[in-house]
Motif scaffolding. Structure first.
Motif, PDB file in Angstrom:
ATOM      1  N   MET A 132     -36.088  -8.599  30.628  1.00 15.86           N
ATOM      2  CA  MET A 132     -36.009  -7.594  31.697  1.00 15.86           C
ATOM      3  C   MET A 132     -35.940  -8.281  33.050  1.00 15.86           C
ATOM      4  O   MET A 132     -36.183  -9.484  33.174  1.00 15.86           O
ATOM      5  N   GLU A 133     -35.628  -7.501  34.081  1.00 14.08           N
ATOM      6  CA  GLU A 133     -35.416  -8.070  35.408  1.00 14.08           C
ATOM      7  C   GLU A 133     -36.704  -8.195  36.218  1.00 14.08           C
ATOM      8  O   GLU A 133     -36.784  -8.994  37.146  1.00 14.08           O
ATOM      9  N   LEU A 134     -37.695  -7.429  35.855  1.00  9.51           N
ATOM     10  CA  LEU A 134     -38.883  -7.309  36.699  1.00  9.51           C
ATOM     11  C   LEU A 134     -40.102  -7.033  35.830  1.00  9.51           C
ATOM     12  O   LEU A 134     -40.025  -6.262  34.888  1.00  9.51           O
ATOM     13  N   ILE A 239     -35.327   4.310  27.041  1.00  9.34           N
ATOM     14  CA  ILE A 239     -35.946   3.643  25.890  1.00  9.34           C
ATOM     15  C   ILE A 239     -37.083   2.738  26.323  1.00  9.34           C
ATOM     16  O   ILE A 239     -36.900   1.826  27.138  1.00  9.34           O
ATOM     17  N   VAL A 240     -38.274   3.003  25.767  1.00  7.41           N
ATOM     18  CA  VAL A 240     -39.432   2.137  25.950  1.00  7.41           C
ATOM     19  C   VAL A 240     -39.633   1.369  24.643  1.00  7.41           C
ATOM     20  O   VAL A 240     -39.601   1.952  23.559  1.00  7.41           O
ATOM     21  N   VAL A 241     -39.821   0.065  24.751  1.00  7.31           N
ATOM     22  CA  VAL A 241     -40.087  -0.762  23.581  1.00  7.31           C
ATOM     23  C   VAL A 241     -41.466  -1.398  23.739  1.00  7.31           C
ATOM     24  O   VAL A 241     -41.731  -2.054  24.754  1.00  7.31           O
ATOM     25  N   PRO A 254     -35.802  -7.190  23.800  1.00  7.46           N
ATOM     26  CA  PRO A 254     -35.372  -5.789  23.972  1.00  7.46           C
ATOM     27  C   PRO A 254     -34.419  -5.576  25.148  1.00  7.46           C
ATOM     28  O   PRO A 254     -33.566  -4.695  25.092  1.00  7.46           O
ATOM     29  N   GLY A 255     -34.579  -6.391  26.202  1.00  6.78           N
ATOM     30  CA  GLY A 255     -33.684  -6.256  27.343  1.00  6.78           C
ATOM     31  C   GLY A 255     -32.233  -6.528  27.006  1.00  6.78           C
ATOM     32  O   GLY A 255     -31.323  -6.107  27.728  1.00  6.78           O
ATOM     33  N   ALA A 284     -42.659  -4.474  31.806  1.00  9.63           N
ATOM     34  CA  ALA A 284     -41.432  -5.066  32.345  1.00  9.63           C
ATOM     35  C   ALA A 284     -40.332  -4.013  32.339  1.00  9.63           C
ATOM     36  O   ALA A 284     -40.254  -3.183  31.419  1.00  9.63           O
ATOM     37  N   THR A 285     -39.486  -4.049  33.350  1.00 10.20           N
ATOM     38  CA  THR A 285     -38.454  -3.014  33.444  1.00 10.20           C
ATOM     39  C   THR A 285     -37.248  -3.525  34.226  1.00 10.20           C
ATOM     40  O   THR A 285     -37.167  -4.708  34.569  1.00 10.20           O
TER      41      THR A 285
END
Length: 949
Positions: A132-134, A239-241, A254-255, A284-285
């Motif tokens: 993820m980016e952040l 989608i949340v993992v 997952p990202g 993370a998102t």
């Protein structure tokens, strides 16, 4: 002098100092001070009924006896908790080091650069492993992180007009059971409709705004979610993992396959299980959500000289600013645990983490091969660390395993879940096979070497991670020890000077209270072991609950909430459940004074209540007439009043019993915020003032270290009629007879640190607890007496005294161009962390010295503020080149060849004599927050990498 008395060691003022202090305050005795401060009608008439105080030596003997009652089985239970190996260099230099565990939340960035760098490392590890980016700087645990993700996506639906009215959220049945429980708790008050089912057969419709899946799944299967993600994406459901972070060294992150948010825990990164916590949950998102992400984000910026600096970015203290409009009530993170997990990553590096994960995966494959040889069917086609074995009789397996001091997890009477971990060896695998063979009546099989196993190509990670040099440079103990020390020296903690934060009660975290946390009998306990294996923990838990009931005057306690804000939320949900049990489903109005902590209105909204704010009087007290008017107006729907006592303004309001009666007469319940409980213990209590429920900040009143912004614990204590509704857990039932669902993942929350509060109460005893409260009030009024000759003190009680804290007003200096921030930064030059800035009143400092500081330290702090007043008086209006405006002053400034300031170097760095003996140097100059928010960088890359972009 009783040198074996803990109270002597905990309380700062000596007897000879007290006489001088009461003289300065203007009273004849400490008793007179207390009588004039605490209203007589709420004073306790009896002493607390607690056991006699133990000496430190007696307590250590006692806690060792309890530790021995915890049975140290080998645990292969999994379900989000795994045995780990905490490197000694991290244990000794962080977990056991007051330079790290006594620091406060890094709101004053210039004296927190070490912690901030450690957290930036943590964020980098999380964002790169998840793809993820952040990432934020940690949340409370995996369950609450998942709940925050579900809530964040609900609050961001308006980005897609088609989803504005979508309220459904799909939860895969493969998600951890404790996470599902916390999701249920969070969903109901917000009107979210949870749909729990099989992800393979489920078909999305337009009214679903999001979904959560587990990777690997709860029973261990590593699932290729590509078809599921395509189905969700087709209706624009987010989608949340929930992912095992260590597995992502091997598995496709997952990202890279469509996740919008990835959550989980970093417990596997060297953190002891501790019977459930504390552990750092991660979140993370995508960068698109950077202004919606809950909790704290550490960002890169620059200081006044353009040098690289770090600080908390964007939404710092969001709940205080937005109050009832806040999207989360989060206040506490798990900073100490995030720092440790981040250092585990630094120590091992990408290659080391991959080695650990590969070993776990290969040992699991070896176990699987053994099951094949035993002809035991194993259901997980692709796995990382967990197998699901079909057996003839799970009870028989359990009996044999427990006789050999081993725990598995048993989903049914024919299934056994076995999770391999970092501590597992080939010998352990052979022992597991021996148990299963015996249970099945077969001849055992064993292995002499570990089998290698390759994951399917479509599930195998190919992208690199943790390539920054910080993850390459510190793999020897010597280098990591020096790196940790380098960062520690940049942070001001309680081992340097008093941290007098109003409402935050930065009290002594005694070494004796902390020592057992390192003992394996407490650290290696899995939260889901059978109760009989954790009798030491159970005695601590029961003992602490009983003591807190006595201290608060209430009937029952839940230790599950793992932060103060979590406690607020849990307490309001219990009130809500009580009303609903009586058929009063319509009661949803929560009255909150304007002076309340910002978490109060945020928690009320999260609990599904509507907030009505009452006014304060000119004296800073609750306006009783306004309260009565609003309570009467809303009496048909009144659910609760949230009140802080003593008030957030540091005053024992004499009308408190009248206030609580007004609410009760109209069918409401009274929730007391326990943030200021340090002024109550032994003198009064929430039950006496008329409250029905309160939360207690164990990291404030009961001595759990702040750890740089967490861990915290926020248990709730309740009256008898609310006890049936205390929260439970889906695996180990806890709480009341008709409980609400869980508010955190583990049955008793952050159980490991409960030892600290248990020991605090055991060693102080009835007399010591009361003396601590009295001395907290004494110290605050001594500071007030000295400072009010130079500054305006905003609010006091009817007799002119403060409670345990006070508000000092600096707004009059605005005409000279001086802001309260200038005072806060200048205090760093004097070796002090600023008190609470601009809360609850803008332009002020809220000061709370605690009982553990002696007169000499109080005097140094007063001298610093008085000297600063002299600096203000000497300034010309609008002077922007003064010591105040240029503060803090770094060592680099002081040793530069040129000095182009109208004051001397000594005035800058050594304005008072005591500083020559013990000088703390801020490592950067004043931090530029605006620059950092315009150029948001939240990972370890050097700032130059981003400037051209």
């Amino acid at each position: 002098m009783k040198t074996d008395s803990f109270v002597l060691r905990h309380i700062g003022p000596r007897e000879n100092e007290v006489s001088d202090m009461i003289k300065t305050i203007g009273v004849s005795s400490v008793d007179e001070l207390i009588n004039k401060t605490v209203p007589n009608d709420i004073r306790l008439t009896n002493e607390l009924n607690l056991p006699k105080a133990m000496s430190e030596y007696e307590y250590m003997t006692h806690i060792q006896e309890l530790a021995n009652k915890n049975k140290l089985f080998k645990n292969y239970i999994g379900l989000g908790y795994h045995p780990t190996i905490l490197p000694g260099v991290i244990q000794r230099n962080i977990l056991e080091n007051p330079g790290w565990y006594t620091a406060y939340t890094p709101y004053q960035a210039e004296i927190a650069q070490g912690r901030l760098e450690a957290l930036l490392n943590y964020q980098t590890i999380v964002s790169e492993l998840t793809g993820m980016e952040l990432a934020n700087a940690s949340l409370l645990d995996e369950g609450t992180a998942a709940a925050e993700a579900m809530t964040m996506l609900l609050n961001t639906r308006s980005r897609d007009q088609k989803k504005n009215n979508a309220i459904k959220f799909f939860v895969s049945e493969e998600v951890l059971p404790q996470t599902i429980d916390v999701l249920k708790t969070r969903a109901i008050p917000l009107g979210i409709e949870l749909v729990i089912g099989n992800h393979e057969s489920f078909e999305f419709t337009e009214d679903f705004y999001g979904t959560i899946i587990q990777y690997p799944a709860k029973t261990g299967q590593v699932i290729d979610y590509t078809p599921f993600v395509e189905k969700a994406t087709s209706v624009e459901a987010k989608i949340v993992v929930a992912a095992d972070l260590l597995s992502l060294t091997l598995l496709t992150p997952p990202g890279e396959w469509g996740a919008d948010i990835v959550v989980g825990t970093t417990q596997r990164f060297g953190i002891p299980m501790g019977y459930g916590g504390p552990h750092a949950g991660y979140f993370a998102t995508k960068e698109a959500y950077k202004r919606n992400i809950p909790g704290r984000i550490i960002g890169v910026t620059q200081d006044k000289d353009g040098n690289r600096a770090l600080r908390m970015a964007l939404q710092t203290r969001e709940q205080h600013i937005k109050r009832e409009k806040a999207t989360s009530n989060i206040c506490t993170a798990q900073v100490l645990l995030a720092v440790m997990a981040g250092m585990y990553g630094v120590y091992h590096g990408a290659n080391g983490l991959t080695y650990i994960a590969t070993k776990i995966q290969n040992l699991t494959a070896t176990l699987n091969k053994g099951l094949e040889k035993l002809n035991i069917k194993q259901q997980n086609k692709v796995f990382f660390d967990t197998l699901l074995a079909e057996v003839s009789n799970a009870s028989k397996v359990k009996e044999i395993a427990e006789n050999k001091c081993i725990n598995f997890f048993y989903p049914s009477d024919k299934l056994v879940n076995i999770s391999i971990n970092e501590t597992t060896s080939l010998e352990d695998v052979n022992q597991i096979l021996e148990i299963l063979a015996e249970a099945e009546g077969k001849e055992a099989v064993s292995f002499n070497e570990i089998e290698e196993n390759l994951l399917p190509a479509n599930l195998t990670r190919t992208s690199k991670f943790m390539t920054n040099e910080v993850f390459e440079n510190y793999h020897s103990e010597t280098e990591l020890m020096r790196y940790i020390k380098k960062l520690e020296r940049k942070d001001l903690s309680l081992n340097h000077s008093m941290i007098s934060l109003g409402s935050c009660t930065m009290k002594l975290n005694a070494a004796t209270e902390m020592l057992p946390l390192s003992w394996p009998n407490w650290g290696v306990m899995h939260p889901f072991v059978p109760i009989e294996q954790a009798q030491g923990y159970q005695e601590v838990i029961k003992g602490l609950e009983t003591a807190l009931n006595e201290i608060t005057g209430f009937y029952a306690t839940s230790l599950q909430p793992n932060s103060g804000a979590s406690g607020e939320y849990a307490g309001l949900l219990v009130i809500k459940a009580y009303h609903e049990s009586r058929g009063d489903h319509h009661r949803n109005i929560c009255i909150i004074p304007a002076s309340a902590h910002g978490t109060n209105p945020a928690s009320a909204v999260m609990a599904g209540m509507k907030v009505v704010v009452t006014k304060s009087t000119a004296e800073g007290n609750i306006d009783v007439d306004d309260l009565r008017e609003k309570a009467e107006l809303h009496k048909e729907n009144l659910a609760a009043l949230m009140v802080t006592y003593p008030s957030t303004h540091g005053v024992f309001e004499s009308t408190i019993k009248e206030i609580t009666e007004i609410i009760h007469q109209r069918g409401g319940q009274v929730y007391m915020d326990g943030a200021n409980m340090n002024a109550q213990v032994g003198l009064t209590n929430p039950a006496t003032i008329g409250a029905d429920v309160c939360h207690l900040n164990l990291h404030k009143t009961f001595a759990i270290p702040h750890g740089g912004g967490g861990p915290g614990v926020g248990p709730i204590c309740v009256a008898k009629h609310l006890a049936p509704f205390l929260p439970s857990n889906p695996i180990i039932p806890t709480g009341g007879t008709t409980p609400i669902t869980g508010v955190s993942s583990a049955p008793w929350g952050s159980a490991l640190v409960l030892l600290i509060s248990y020991s605090y109460i055991k060693m102080l005893g009835t007399k010591g607890l009361k003396e601590a409260t009295i001395n907290a009030i004494l110290n605050a009024n001594y500071l007030k007496a000295r400072l009010e000759q130079h500054y305006s003190i905003l609010y006091t009680g009817e007799n002119g005294f403060a409670a345990h804290e006070m508000i000092v007003d600096f707004r009059a200096f605005k005409e000279k161009g001086i802001e309260v921030t200038d005072i806060a930064k200048r205090l760093m030059d004097y070796g002090y962390h600023a008190p609470t800035v601009s809360f609850p009143v803008a332009g002020t400092l809220m000061i709370e010295p605690t009982e553990s500081e002696n007169k000499a330290e109080l005097d140094r702090f007063c001298d610093a503020l008085i000297n600063i007043k002299g600096e203000i008086d000497a300034m010309e209006s609008g002077d922007t080149n003064s010591a105040l405006k240029n503060s803090p002053h770094t060592q680099e400034m002081l040793t530069a060849d040129e000095w182009n300031y109208p004051y001397t170097r000594q005035q800058a760095a050594f304005p008072l004599p005591y500083l020559k003996e013990n000088k703390f140097w801020p490592s950067v100059r004043r931090v530029d927050d605006a620059y950092g928010d315009r150029n948001l960088i939240c990972s370890c890359n050097p700032i130059e990498d981003y400037i051209e972009d």
